[in-house]
Design an enzyme around this catalytic site. Structure first.
Site, PDB file in Angstrom:
ATOM      1  N   ARG A   1      -8.118 -15.794  29.970  1.00 30.38           N
ATOM      2  CA  ARG A   1      -8.905 -16.914  29.471  1.00 30.38           C
ATOM      3  C   ARG A   1      -8.023 -18.155  29.489  1.00 30.38           C
ATOM      4  NH1 ARG A   1     -12.693 -13.893  30.477  1.00 30.38           N
ATOM      5  NH2 ARG A   1     -13.814 -12.722  28.883  1.00 30.38           N
ATOM      6  N   GLU A   2      -8.473 -19.199  30.207  1.00 27.23           N
ATOM      7  CA  GLU A   2      -7.776 -20.485  30.213  1.00 27.23           C
ATOM      8  C   GLU A   2      -8.366 -21.301  29.073  1.00 27.23           C
ATOM      9  OE1 GLU A   2      -8.717 -21.796  34.130  1.00 27.23           O
ATOM     10  OE2 GLU A   2      -7.255 -20.460  35.066  1.00 27.23           O
TER      11      GLU A   2
ATOM     12  N   ARG B   1     -14.127 -44.140  32.673  1.00 22.98           N
ATOM     13  CA  ARG B   1     -13.696 -42.776  32.369  1.00 22.98           C
ATOM     14  C   ARG B   1     -13.125 -42.151  33.642  1.00 22.98           C
ATOM     15  NH1 ARG B   1     -12.600 -42.148  27.209  1.00 22.98           N
ATOM     16  NH2 ARG B   1     -14.424 -42.201  25.836  1.00 22.98           N
TER      17      ARG B   1
ATOM     18  N   ALA C   1     -16.121 -43.567  19.505  1.00 21.09           N
ATOM     19  CA  ALA C   1     -15.569 -42.228  19.284  1.00 21.09           C
ATOM     20  C   ALA C   1     -14.070 -42.234  19.523  1.00 21.09           C
ATOM     21  CB  ALA C   1     -16.248 -41.227  20.221  1.00 21.09           C
TER      22      ALA C   1
ATOM     23  N   GLU D   1     -12.203 -45.356  13.884  1.00 22.07           N
ATOM     24  CA  GLU D   1     -12.627 -45.534  15.271  1.00 22.07           C
ATOM     25  C   GLU D   1     -13.762 -46.549  15.394  1.00 22.07           C
ATOM     26  OE1 GLU D   1     -11.445 -44.650  18.161  1.00 22.07           O
ATOM     27  OE2 GLU D   1      -9.893 -43.266  17.478  1.00 22.07           O
TER      28      GLU D   1
ATOM     29  N   GLU E   1     -13.089 -49.906  17.677  1.00 20.86           N
ATOM     30  CA  GLU E   1     -13.790 -50.108  18.941  1.00 20.86           C
ATOM     31  C   GLU E   1     -14.891 -51.154  18.890  1.00 20.86           C
ATOM     32  OE1 GLU E   1     -15.065 -46.393  20.631  1.00 20.86           O
ATOM     33  OE2 GLU E   1     -12.998 -45.731  20.946  1.00 20.86           O
TER      34      GLU E   1
ATOM     35  N   PRO F   1     -17.330 -24.809  24.713  1.00 18.46           N
ATOM     36  CA  PRO F   1     -16.746 -23.608  24.110  1.00 18.46           C
ATOM     37  C   PRO F   1     -16.321 -22.528  25.098  1.00 18.46           C
ATOM     38  CG  PRO F   1     -19.108 -23.675  23.709  1.00 18.46           C
ATOM     39  CD  PRO F   1     -18.732 -24.991  24.336  1.00 18.46           C
ATOM     40  N   GLY F   2     -16.680 -22.667  26.354  1.00 18.10           N
ATOM     41  CA  GLY F   2     -16.245 -21.695  27.345  1.00 18.10           C
ATOM     42  C   GLY F   2     -14.775 -21.812  27.709  1.00 18.10           C
TER      43      GLY F   2
ATOM     44  N   GLU G   1     -12.245 -27.996  21.410  1.00 25.96           N
ATOM     45  CA  GLU G   1     -12.575 -29.298  20.831  1.00 25.96           C
ATOM     46  C   GLU G   1     -13.889 -29.249  20.044  1.00 25.96           C
ATOM     47  OE1 GLU G   1     -13.226 -33.970  22.044  1.00 25.96           O
ATOM     48  OE2 GLU G   1     -13.691 -32.429  23.517  1.00 25.96           O
TER      49      GLU G   1
ATOM     50  N   GLU H   1      -6.535 -49.177  26.010  1.00 22.93           N
ATOM     51  CA  GLU H   1      -7.992 -49.087  25.868  1.00 22.93           C
ATOM     52  C   GLU H   1      -8.640 -50.407  26.280  1.00 22.93           C
ATOM     53  OE1 GLU H   1     -10.541 -46.780  22.506  1.00 22.93           O
ATOM     54  OE2 GLU H   1      -9.141 -48.274  21.759  1.00 22.93           O
TER      55      GLU H   1
END
Length: 189
Positions: free
Chosen positions: A45-46, A71, A83, A99, A103, A121-122, A126, A147
């Site tokens: 699992r990575e 991004r 965020a 935040e 921002e 979640p795979g 986070e 930023e």
């Protein structure tokens, strides 16, 4: 089974046999775990480790504050709700307040937690803590040195158009727009 209290006894539990650190960065780290599967076989699992993040649905005079920024992983400019990642030891609510002002230049006099969710979640741990506020006052933006973004207040119709155009396509902002739409229809988040 409800919570993760007795997760090791769940029939799908994968016991870690070995964990190998691969990369340690400023924001994330990567490890490869060897696990024992429920059928007795082994697999790898990575796993991306991340400190967690916050996001804020900030409503101002019937509009939602969003930021536009480039991004790099997507190679595109995105429109997103304010965020950012949690600093070490920082409580999510404090990070959300920080935040938002950094921002957008607006301070929340009050803020409410809506939900916390896993982003991927795979392969990643986070968790994003989503907050909402409509109790804003002018403050002062404090962007990080690396930023570059602009802030604007958009209507629900604009947000829906941005989704259709692909300018909004990240999970936290999509969730925010759908929650805002539900609020507009029912008066409750």
């Amino acid at each position: 089974m409800s919570a993760n209290k007795d997760i090791a006894s769940h029939p799908f539990y994968e016991r870690t046999l070995e964990s190998k650190p691969i990369f340690e960065g400023r924001i994330i780290s990567l490890q490869v775990d060897t696990v024992s599967l429920p059928n007795g076989e082994t697999a790898t699992r990575e796993i991306v480790r991340h400190p967690g993040a916050v996001a804020v649905v900030a409503l101002l005079d019937g509009k939602m504050l969003v930021v536009e920024q480039f991004r790099k992983p997507l190679e595109k400019v995105q429109v997103e709700i304010p965020a950012g990642k949690l600093d070490a030891g920082e409580e999510p609510e404090a990070a959300a307040l920080r935040e938002l002002e950094e921002e957008t230049g607006y301070r929340a006099r009050s803020i409410r937690h809506l939900h916390s969710f896993s982003t991927s979640p795979g392969f990643a741990e986070e968790v994003v803590h989503l907050y909402v506020t409509d109790d804003l006052e002018p403050g002062q933006a404090h962007l990080d040195d690396e930023e570059f973004l602009t802030c604007e207040a958009i209507t629900l119709e604009q947000a829906q158009a941005y989704i259709a155009e692909g300018r909004i396509c990240d999970a936290k902002t999509l969730l925010a727009v759908y929650a805002w739409r539900m609020y507009a229809l029912t008066g409750a988040f």
